[in-house]
Motif scaffolding. Structure first.
Motif, PDB file in Angstrom:
ATOM      1  N   HIS A   1       0.807  -1.220   0.000  1.00 42.61           N
ATOM      2  CA  HIS A   1       0.000   0.000   0.000  1.00 42.61           C
ATOM      3  C   HIS A   1       0.840   1.271   0.000  1.00 42.61           C
ATOM      4  O   HIS A   1       0.315   2.370  -0.149  1.00 42.61           O
ATOM      5  CB  HIS A   1      -0.966   0.009   1.192  1.00 42.61           C
ATOM      6  CG  HIS A   1      -2.177  -0.848   0.952  1.00 42.61           C
ATOM      7  ND1 HIS A   1      -2.116  -2.216   1.011  1.00 42.61           N
ATOM      8  CD2 HIS A   1      -3.444  -0.533   0.614  1.00 42.61           C
ATOM      9  CE1 HIS A   1      -3.315  -2.709   0.732  1.00 42.61           C
ATOM     10  NE2 HIS A   1      -4.135  -1.704   0.493  1.00 42.61           N
ATOM     11  N   LEU A   2       2.133   1.122   0.212  1.00 40.50           N
ATOM     12  CA  LEU A   2       3.045   2.267   0.137  1.00 40.50           C
ATOM     13  C   LEU A   2       3.558   2.331  -1.291  1.00 40.50           C
ATOM     14  O   LEU A   2       4.386   1.516  -1.701  1.00 40.50           O
ATOM     15  CB  LEU A   2       4.201   2.070   1.125  1.00 40.50           C
ATOM     16  CG  LEU A   2       3.817   2.158   2.593  1.00 40.50           C
ATOM     17  CD1 LEU A   2       4.929   1.591   3.472  1.00 40.50           C
ATOM     18  CD2 LEU A   2       3.528   3.599   2.973  1.00 40.50           C
ATOM     19  N   GLN A   3       3.038   3.283  -2.058  1.00 38.70           N
ATOM     20  CA  GLN A   3       3.350   3.283  -3.493  1.00 38.70           C
ATOM     21  C   GLN A   3       4.005   4.562  -3.989  1.00 38.70           C
ATOM     22  O   GLN A   3       4.633   4.566  -5.035  1.00 38.70           O
ATOM     23  CB  GLN A   3       2.058   3.022  -4.287  1.00 38.70           C
ATOM     24  CG  GLN A   3       1.456   1.663  -3.961  1.00 38.70           C
ATOM     25  CD  GLN A   3       0.142   1.398  -4.686  1.00 38.70           C
ATOM     26  OE1 GLN A   3      -0.269   2.159  -5.564  1.00 38.70           O
ATOM     27  NE2 GLN A   3      -0.519   0.320  -4.313  1.00 38.70           N
ATOM     28  N   THR A   4       3.840   5.654  -3.258  1.00 42.55           N
ATOM     29  CA  THR A   4       4.361   6.938  -3.753  1.00 42.55           C
ATOM     30  C   THR A   4       5.062   7.683  -2.609  1.00 42.55           C
ATOM     31  O   THR A   4       4.825   7.387  -1.428  1.00 42.55           O
ATOM     32  CB  THR A   4       3.214   7.848  -4.241  1.00 42.55           C
ATOM     33  OG1 THR A   4       2.408   8.209  -3.091  1.00 42.55           O
ATOM     34  CG2 THR A   4       2.326   7.153  -5.259  1.00 42.55           C
ATOM     35  N   PRO A   5       5.887   8.676  -2.940  1.00 48.07           N
ATOM     36  CA  PRO A   5       6.507   9.492  -1.889  1.00 48.07           C
ATOM     37  C   PRO A   5       5.464  10.116  -0.953  1.00 48.07           C
ATOM     38  O   PRO A   5       5.705  10.229   0.249  1.00 48.07           O
ATOM     39  CB  PRO A   5       7.266  10.556  -2.677  1.00 48.07           C
ATOM     40  CG  PRO A   5       7.611   9.877  -3.971  1.00 48.07           C
ATOM     41  CD  PRO A   5       6.426   9.008  -4.287  1.00 48.07           C
ATOM     42  N   ASP A   6       4.288  10.486  -1.491  1.00 52.42           N
ATOM     43  CA  ASP A   6       3.234  11.053  -0.638  1.00 52.42           C
ATOM     44  C   ASP A   6       2.766  10.050   0.415  1.00 52.42           C
ATOM     45  O   ASP A   6       2.432  10.430   1.544  1.00 52.42           O
ATOM     46  CB  ASP A   6       2.016  11.461  -1.483  1.00 52.42           C
ATOM     47  CG  ASP A   6       2.261  12.753  -2.238  1.00 52.42           C
ATOM     48  OD1 ASP A   6       3.296  13.403  -1.961  1.00 52.42           O
ATOM     49  OD2 ASP A   6       1.438  13.101  -3.102  1.00 52.42           O
ATOM     50  N   ASP A   7       2.713   8.771   0.037  1.00 49.30           N
ATOM     51  CA  ASP A   7       2.322   7.733   1.007  1.00 49.30           C
ATOM     52  C   ASP A   7       3.337   7.686   2.148  1.00 49.30           C
ATOM     53  O   ASP A   7       2.981   7.594   3.323  1.00 49.30           O
ATOM     54  CB  ASP A   7       2.268   6.351   0.340  1.00 49.30           C
ATOM     55  CG  ASP A   7       1.235   6.276  -0.771  1.00 49.30           C
ATOM     56  OD1 ASP A   7       0.343   7.151  -0.812  1.00 49.30           O
ATOM     57  OD2 ASP A   7       1.330   5.344  -1.593  1.00 49.30           O
TER      58      ASP A   7
END
Ligand SMILES: [Zn+2]
Length: 331
Positions: free
Chosen positions: A70-76
């Motif tokens: 579920h951690l896919q982007t820098p924002d995450d």
């Protein structure tokens, strides 16, 4: 008169063994599921809660893996870092060394440096809000092999100036000889990184000896099985090599049948440097104050002994000595 809970809550503390991915609570996981419309989102909110109700070690691994997916982007990464650090600050954790599974990011095909930018902006916000100080440990996974570990170490070195202080290794201790990672650790050390390793959690004392001899690890994650080898315990005491003890973790992953069999008291009697830690607090249903309370309830540690553990958490940190002294002076 303070209750023991109040006493623990007001102690300044450092967390030295904490996986960022293991700090993600069901609510936050759900935010990420909504954000990315993942298969978990299709299953509904209850499925996120259920993931944390695993019954055995393979269920734990499945939960950890799902969280990582579920951690896919820098924002995450920014979101989970900010939330994690707020929770730590609420427990009077003044300083943390947080393990980032850079090996897993690479395995997912992600750009470690981009993700780390997200982590740093989450940290900047939390630091402004709470004053908490953090350094980062980049972790390789043994089962991904030495080539992948090399990449993790290089990323760690490249980000040293941005707060990556150490290189570590986790994963299945019983896979691959420790010697296959010796050169990676040598290289990380020569490039100024500090070294730690998960060892003696699911394998015997020989795994801890390997971490000391092959990796030159300066701290040992868990180190549970050291108690089976008197000469190893004596060596750890003599060389003042700290153990990162994680009580709830050992219980929930099933490496211990009950807490009373944990060697914490015997380690302290042998004058080992011990820090208490949470490992994956969201997955183990704990926080650092609770770990101190468990030490009090299960091993009879009194307030003086708990205070000494909190001090030891700063002494064992990968911090310059002036900073350590400043933290220690706050006791
Ligand atoms: Zn760990």
């Amino acid at each position: 008169m303070f209750s023991i809970e109040q006493f623990i809550a007001q102690l300044p503390k450092a967390e030295l063994h904490l996986h960022l991915e293991g700090c993600i609570a069901p609510d936050t996981l759900w935010k990420l599921a909504e954000r990315h419309r993942t298969p978990l989102f299709q299953q509904g909110r209850g499925a996120a809660d259920q993931l944390y109700q695993y019954a055995d070690f393979s269920g734990f691994l499945q939960a950890f893996k799902t969280i990582c997916q579920h951690l896919q982007t820098p924002d995450d990464y920014e979101l989970v870092t900010q939330e994690t650090l707020r929770q730590l600050a609420q427990q009077n954790v003044r300083y943390a060394e947080i393990i980032v599974s850079a090996g897993v990011m690479l395995w997912k095909g992600e750009n470690v440096r981009h993700n780390f930018e997200g982590i740093l902006s989450g940290y900047a916000r939390a630091r402004q809000e709470t004053g908490i100080r953090v350094q980062w440990i980049f972790d390789a996974a043994r089962q991904f092999g030495p080539e992948a570990a090399w990449t993790v170490a290089r990323e760690a070195v490249a980000l040293k100036e941005k707060g990556v202080v150490a290189f570590g290794i986790g994963g299945d201790e019983r896979q691959l000889a420790a010697s296959s990672f010796r050169e990676v650790f040598d290289d990380a050390r020569n490039n100024g990184l500090r070294l730690t390793a998960h060892a003696g959690e699911t394998a015997g004392p020989e795994s801890i000896w390997d971490a000391l001899h092959e990796f030159h690890a300066e701290r040992i994650g868990h180190g549970l099985t050291a108690i089976q080898d008197t000469s190893l315990v004596n060596h750890l005491a003599k060389e003042q090599i700290p153990l990162e003890v994680c009580l709830s973790s050992n219980l929930r992953t099933g490496v211990l049948a009950d807490l009373s069999s944990h060697p914490l008291r015997r380690f302290l009697d042998k004058k080992l440097i011990i820090s208490l830690n949470t490992d994956d607090p969201a997955l183990f249903g704990t926080d650092l104050n609770r770990e101190y309370l468990l030490a009090h309830q299960n091993f009879g540690l009194n307030s003086e002994e708990l205070r000494n553990l909190a001090k030891a958490s700063f002494q064992a940190a990968f911090l310059p000595s002036a900073e350590k002294s400043a933290y220690l002076a706050s006791f």
